[in-house]
Design a protein around this motif. Structure first.
Motif: not given
Lengths: 188, 188
Positions: B71, B74-75, B80, B83-84, B87, B130-131, B134, B183
């Motif tokens: 996770l 993700l930040s 975005p 970042r995914i 992940m 958390e998900l 995002v 997402l």
DNA sequence: GTCTATAGCTTGATAGAC
DNA sequence: GTCTATCAAGCTATAGAC
């Protein structure tokens, strides 16, 4: 006076509940005895092979249920999309709106050489094959159709896991609504 | 001579394996003892609360792993979608390409009042939250973002179930590739 | 920190009366 | 077909030596 204390159907229903809830190892004969109202020895009279027999019968029955009620609409009349919507309706009752988890999940733990696991594997493989047949009506390759079938079953299993763990049945409902797209849709 | 026969990390790795493979009820102290190379009494020295303690520690550790390695990206920096994708890469190693099943599945069976199940539920809920953060960067409502997060986790869980049962890791790989769309994507 | 030994309970399974 | 009573083996957990 009935010849049997509980009839076959009800007995199997309760057995199924115990295996679904606790898994194979967690489904002790004490719990089974309590849930069915039958003593150990009575259970062994009906299932000479003991606990493993019970699990096999329960799995076999669930497989037939799935085949007759859920997969049957797939080869009936109507457009592919309509037939898949019918299947979604049957799936909804099969899993009680997401409240019943899947035996293919709860009975799939343990070592690889486990006898029950082999039955579970055959059950899921047969399911994939059936779904792939319909997916192929969407004019895609056999390989793509198989992928779509696997994806659909993944989504069923996954939404049921989420339902069991966080008790949210939204993902299960949305997944059912999206099934026609998942199995036939263009994207992916 | 080492003070400990097996170091903490390796011990927990092996413990995790046993719980993942056999579930809570199936993970007997005999299996745990064999897998770790420690006798019962040694295990109780390290985990005074016994088997339940072991499962809790294993769950807690997996949760931290997930938080720190999966996770965290993700930040971090990047779009975005980037970042995914990061992940997804971490998820791939977290679950060993689909060969490791998820503790949130294997430890989620049993009765409702089960202590372990409550930890499992908290773990998955935190993950959803958390998900969802995002997903909300995709300029959708909080409700939609939460749905997308649940759907992503459903797909992770479902593809892992399929991987365990029929030993096909294709669905897991495809799911990871589709995560950015799941997402952030427009459809659904 | 790890071990051997063991307690005490629960497990899956059986014997035999009714 | 169901029951009570019981078995041996497995289980989780503990005591105490080293």
């Amino acid at each position: 006076m009935p010849i049997t204390k509980v009839n076959e159907e009800e007995l199997l229903d309760r057995l199924t509940d115990v295996f679904r809830t606790y898994g194979y190892d967690g489904a002790s004969l004490s719990k089974i005895s309590e849930a069915t109202g039958l003593q150990r020895a009575s259970l062994y009279h009906r299932f000479p092979g003991g606990k493993e027999d019970m699990a096999k019968v329960v799995l076999e029955r669930a497989g037939q249920w799935l085949f007759n009620r859920v997969l049957a609409p797939l080869s009936g009349p109507g457009t592919p999309a309509q037939r898949i919507r019918n299947m979604a309706n049957e799936l909804h009752s099969f899993y009680a709106g997401g409240q019943n988890c899947c035996l293919l999940d709860s009975l799939s733990f343990g070592s690889d050489d486990n006898a029950i696991r082999q039955h579970v594997q055959q059950g899921m493989s047969a399911w994939v094959n059936e779904l792939a047949k319909v997916a192929q009506e969407g004019r895609v390759s056999a390989k793509k159709a198989r992928q779509k079938a696997q994806d659909a079953i993944s989504q069923i299993q996954g939404t049921l896991v989420v339902a069991r763990v966080i008790k949210d049945y939204g993902p299960f409902e949305r997944m059912l609504a999206e099934l026609p797209t998942t199995l036939l849709g263009k994207q992916a």
